[in-house]
Design a protein around this motif. Structure first.
Motif, PDB file in Angstrom:
ATOM      1  N   ASP A  75       1.373  16.543 -36.153  1.00 43.62           N
ATOM      2  CA  ASP A  75       2.477  15.875 -36.839  1.00 43.62           C
ATOM      3  C   ASP A  75       3.566  16.825 -37.284  1.00 43.62           C
ATOM      4  N   PRO A  76       4.415  17.371 -36.443  1.00 46.01           N
ATOM      5  CA  PRO A  76       4.464  17.161 -34.998  1.00 46.01           C
ATOM      6  C   PRO A  76       3.518  18.110 -34.253  1.00 46.01           C
ATOM      7  N   GLN A  77       3.092  17.677 -33.091  1.00 46.04           N
ATOM      8  CA  GLN A  77       2.175  18.441 -32.243  1.00 46.04           C
ATOM      9  C   GLN A  77       2.914  19.602 -31.584  1.00 46.04           C
TER      10      GLN A  77
END
Length: 191
Positions: A75-77
């Motif tokens: 989150d975010p990757q």
């Protein structure tokens, strides 16, 4: 922070660009204004291709010793293609990196770390593998591990003579720049 303008010769030599990390000599004027009189030769640069279809190179930062790439575990990757691009730019500039996976207290961190390590193993052969360090910034966890990784890399460079070689190259480049500047100044005075 105060703003300084570039002197004519410095502006011409730098293309009007001073980047983060640049060391400069500044002159203060009676009216309170500041002028950048000289750009001290850069020990290293982090540069990349000019974005888009234009040809050329853009200097992003100067006097860089190490790059720390920080991304979230989730989150975010992490974007593996972006990380590969970052590492390619870093290696092309003869710099080293550490990868920091932040938010390591979240689920999915093991997958992210495994994927990053796998990507590093598949990428170009190098005598030093960038470490992947887990941190949780909100809890101040993993910072000591990051410092340990940086110290290990420095010890690796010292053992292999890498630091001494880089220092000699930087000193030679700085001497060439000083001589070139002096010759330019003398030529301008004569011509």
């Amino acid at each position: 922070m105060r703003e300084a303008s570039l002197r004519g010769r410095v502006k011409q030599d730098t293309g009007g660009v001073v980047v983060p990390g640049d060391r400069v000599e500044v002159r203060s004027h009676d009216d309170g204004s500041l002028t950048i009189e000289r750009l001290i030769p850069r020990r290293s640069v982090l540069k990349r291709r000019t974005p888009g279809r234009r040809r050329g190179v853009r200097i992003v930062a100067a006097n860089v010793d190490r790059v720390v790439v920080v991304g979230a575990a989730v989150d975010p990757q992490w974007d593996s293609m972006m990380i590969d691009r970052f590492l390619s730019v870093i290696e092309a500039n003869d710099l080293t990196a550490s990868l920091v996976v932040n938010k390591s207290d979240r689920p999915g961190v093991d997958d992210t770390v495994r994927d990053l390590r796998g990507m590093l193993e598949l990428s170009s052969a190098r005598d030093w593998q960038p470490p992947v360090v887990r941190t949780t910034a909100t809890a101040s966890e993993g910072v000591d591990d990051l410092w340990d990784a940086i110290r290990e890399h420095r010890a690796h460079l010292e053992a292999g003579g890498g630091i001494a070689t880089r220092r000699r190259a930087r000193a030679a480049a700085e001497l060439r720049e000083i001589v070139a500047e002096e010759l330019r100044t003398r030529a301008e005075a004569v011509c």
